[in-house]
Design a protein around this motif. Sequence first.
Motif, PDB file in Angstrom:
ATOM      1  N   ARG A 191       0.856  -1.191   0.000  1.00  0.00           N
ATOM      2  CA  ARG A 191       0.000   0.000   0.000  1.00  0.00           C
ATOM      3  C   ARG A 191       0.895   1.244   0.000  1.00  0.00           C
ATOM      4  N   LEU A 192       0.640   2.133  -0.990  1.00  0.00           N
ATOM      5  CA  LEU A 192       1.373   3.397  -1.089  1.00  0.00           C
ATOM      6  C   LEU A 192       0.421   4.506  -0.686  1.00  0.00           C
ATOM      7  N   SER A 193       0.833   5.285   0.302  1.00  0.00           N
ATOM      8  CA  SER A 193      -0.020   6.343   0.811  1.00  0.00           C
ATOM      9  C   SER A 193       0.721   7.672   0.772  1.00  0.00           C
ATOM     10  N   ALA A 194      -0.021   8.738   0.476  1.00  0.00           N
ATOM     11  CA  ALA A 194       0.563  10.068   0.525  1.00  0.00           C
ATOM     12  C   ALA A 194       0.679  10.567   1.958  1.00  0.00           C
ATOM     13  N   GLN A 195       0.118   9.800   2.874  1.00  0.00           N
ATOM     14  CA  GLN A 195       0.124  10.165   4.300  1.00  0.00           C
ATOM     15  C   GLN A 195       1.360   9.600   4.963  1.00  0.00           C
ATOM     16  N   GLN A 196       2.006  10.400   5.737  1.00  0.00           N
ATOM     17  CA  GLN A 196       3.114   9.908   6.559  1.00  0.00           C
ATOM     18  C   GLN A 196       2.544   9.387   7.879  1.00  0.00           C
ATOM     19  N   VAL A 197       2.689   8.068   8.042  1.00  0.00           N
ATOM     20  CA  VAL A 197       2.129   7.419   9.223  1.00  0.00           C
ATOM     21  C   VAL A 197       2.751   7.975  10.499  1.00  0.00           C
ATOM     22  N   GLN A 198       1.918   8.165  11.503  1.00  0.00           N
ATOM     23  CA  GLN A 198       2.375   8.651  12.802  1.00  0.00           C
ATOM     24  C   GLN A 198       2.051   7.609  13.876  1.00  0.00           C
ATOM     25  N   SER A 199       2.707   7.725  15.023  1.00  0.00           N
ATOM     26  CA  SER A 199       2.445   6.842  16.149  1.00  0.00           C
ATOM     27  C   SER A 199       0.986   6.915  16.552  1.00  0.00           C
ATOM     28  N   GLY A 200       0.397   5.718  16.793  1.00  0.00           N
ATOM     29  CA  GLY A 200      -0.982   5.660  17.262  1.00  0.00           C
ATOM     30  C   GLY A 200      -2.003   5.577  16.151  1.00  0.00           C
ATOM     31  N   GLU A 201      -1.559   5.691  14.881  1.00  0.00           N
ATOM     32  CA  GLU A 201      -2.499   5.623  13.776  1.00  0.00           C
ATOM     33  C   GLU A 201      -2.694   4.205  13.304  1.00  0.00           C
ATOM     34  N   SER A 202      -3.695   4.022  12.471  1.00  0.00           N
ATOM     35  CA  SER A 202      -3.981   2.724  11.899  1.00  0.00           C
ATOM     36  C   SER A 202      -3.571   2.740  10.443  1.00  0.00           C
ATOM     37  N   THR A 203      -3.961   1.706   9.705  1.00  0.00           N
ATOM     38  CA  THR A 203      -3.579   1.581   8.299  1.00  0.00           C
ATOM     39  C   THR A 203      -4.021   2.821   7.524  1.00  0.00           C
ATOM     40  N   PRO A 204      -3.098   3.498   6.799  1.00  0.00           N
ATOM     41  CA  PRO A 204      -3.470   4.709   6.071  1.00  0.00           C
ATOM     42  C   PRO A 204      -4.187   4.378   4.768  1.00  0.00           C
ATOM     43  N   ALA A 205      -4.993   5.325   4.307  1.00  0.00           N
ATOM     44  CA  ALA A 205      -5.608   5.174   2.984  1.00  0.00           C
ATOM     45  C   ALA A 205      -4.542   5.379   1.924  1.00  0.00           C
TER      46      ALA A 205
END
Length: 820
Positions: A765-779
């Motif tokens: 999965r490629l996301s434009a969102q930079q995952v942060q601590s505490g988050e779930s799977t990004p769109a």
Amino acid sequence: MRLARPALLIVALWGLLLPSLAAAQSAACALPGRDGPTYVRNTYYPGSGTASAAGRTLNLGTLRGGTDAASAPLTPGDLVFIIQMQDGVLNNSNSVAYGNGSTGRGVTDLRDAGHYEFGVVTAVSGSVVTLRDPLRYTYESGPATASAARRSFQVLRVPQHSALTLGGTVRPPAWNGETGGVVVFDVAGTLNLGGATVDASAAGYRGGGSFVGGSLTGQNIQDYAALYTTTTSRGAMKAEGYAGTPTLVRGTAVTGGYTGTPSGLAAGDLGYPGGLTVARGAPGNAGGGGTQHNAGGGGGGNVGTGGTGGWSYGVYRTQAQYDALAANVKAACRTLTSGTTTYYSCQGDGSRDVGGLGGQGLAPDATRLFAGGGGGAGDSNNAADAATTAQGSGGAGGGVIFIRAGGVTGSGTLLANGQAGEPGGRDAGGGGGAGGTVALDIPAGAVSGLNVQVRGGAGGTSGLPLRAGETQGPGAGGGGGAVLLAQGVTVGSADVSGGAAGLNSPAAGLSNSYGSRAGAGGNGQLVYANDTAPLPGLCTPALTVTKTTATPTRFTTSTAATYTITVSNAAGRSEATDVTVQDPALPAGFTFARTQAVTLDGGATRTVVTDPTPGSAAPAWGTFTLPAGASVSVTFDVTLASPAPATYQNAAQASYLDPARTSAAGTATATFDPLGSGAEDVTVFSPPRVPLQKWVRNVTRATPFGTQGGGQPGDILEYCIAFRNDGGYVATNFTLRDTIPANSLALPAAYGTSPAPEGAPLGVRLSAQQVQSGESTPAGTDLTAAADADAASLSASGLTYTTNLAAGAGGSVCFRTQVR
């Protein structure tokens, strides 16, 4: 040949169809400005033999000396002006067919008379001059023979002034049968008239010389062409013109009242075909001599046809004397008036209309330049009555003034007037010389301070104040000349009037033209259109400067960049000399390091080697000569000292000896404007920098992302790697790799499968969102696990993701595994 209109006209002259302007420019462009801003006179050489059209060599005679001519010999690079002064074909029968076959004047064919052109000297060997370009016309020098007209041409060295301020009076040497009568100015920049007078008056073709003739009164002489046989001659001396030279011309010494002097014809040169140098026929634009007995000389011609000389000898009679004459005598008298007084000319030679004919006028043509024709002499045999007074000779025509300049300012006067004919006493007066030609080849505009005169000279008087009691032929007026102006040019005034007819004064208080006629007016304000003599601005070097870089992208960590400056001279122009190539100011943080290469092309040469020193902020390279179509390129390196991120624009220039300089070493500059180009731009960036942050979460147990994680066998873990390019430049081929942890299996279909019919496993999965601590799977976008056309792949060995990551761009790439 076309007849000129006998009046002042304002007309447009577009000349003949000519070859391309580029070719014509090449033949007329030498080294504009070569001779600097100090006035230098023309140098004059007679031509010798034949210089054929399309040839490149001229044979010259001996350089002419004198105070009005320079003594500088020709050298390579000099500009020369070649002009056919005499040529043509004329009918020399002793009848009204003389000249053009029908009117007693002119020629049947001009041939190359008046043709002219510029040339550029490439070599001089003795009397042989080699030109750079082929001649357009044929130039010949040769004697008049029993049937052929005299031919002569001259070659002028034309100083190539950069700028020029005139003062006082400038004169050409008078035409002497071989050279003179023409003055040519070539100024690359501005010609400041400075209140000066350029005076070519009476410098053209010479007037017929007076001599002691006999008396053939009553013999009804009507000759148009006859031999000069001193006291038995059947008329007076013809004048000189483009069709030939008479035996005698007007001189300065007075002997027994006569001023005729040998014209300088070489042995075997008959002057005019068959040696027929006397009587009323007018050869070409020369005035004819008065026919026996005591008829006036004809006026010279140029554009305006010269007037016809006055009638032959008669005896002055008052009304009372006339009344006392027999009826048969009265019938042959001419009735004359002066104011309210009527008087008569009777007996003698019959007051016959046998005065010299005026020289033929020609329609102006920008490819031909003519000096004014001389006036014919008046027939004379009693000048000794006033032995110390010059009598009977015709006037010289005006010369030629040719000005080619980048501009004209100030006030001044250009004179090319014809000379007045000498008076007669108990004999005939000489005809006036014709006005000459002035041609201004300058840019369009008003030169309101410039006054031009090309007037015909007045005919000489007869009778009083030298001697009363007889009616003798006065001389005729000379024709007006031509003023040729480049299109759009106007001058303060242009006087092209014909010369006045001479008057006969047989008694105090009485005067009458006695058959003498004024010269016709010339033409003024004509458009000079001749591509063979382009304006100086079309000859001067035309340099263009370009600048490029081989290193358009640099980083704050880079230490060097490379530039190339190219200086080119346009085709068809004169060479640029003393050329220096320069970077006037390198950008801040840039300093010269070394010269990589200097490339010469198209005949460019390096005359002096001067190179910049390392560390220079304004490097310059010298010195070069760039002929037409040539170029020089300088490639060099600069040192970068931790430049700040920015786009750096950088100018360039070339200085060279200014053809229009007002000082001896003045320079002109051609520039490269960096604002109009990106070819030389060097953009400095911060280098790309992509920090990574890896996150993990237990999907089975629904934990959020953290920096640590774990699970039991069978649990599914998801890994996301966050990335961002926080540098100043694209990270080309940015590749992110991660391995599969031990005791784990990659899940190639963790994010499903692609739509049918492919049904490919989607493992990344490629996301434009930079995952942060505490988050779930990004769109985001799900990519296939296979190593195919998309940017990612997932296999047992790990994850691979490749892209060109722009500055400031980022996101996350995710995959899943199962704990074994």
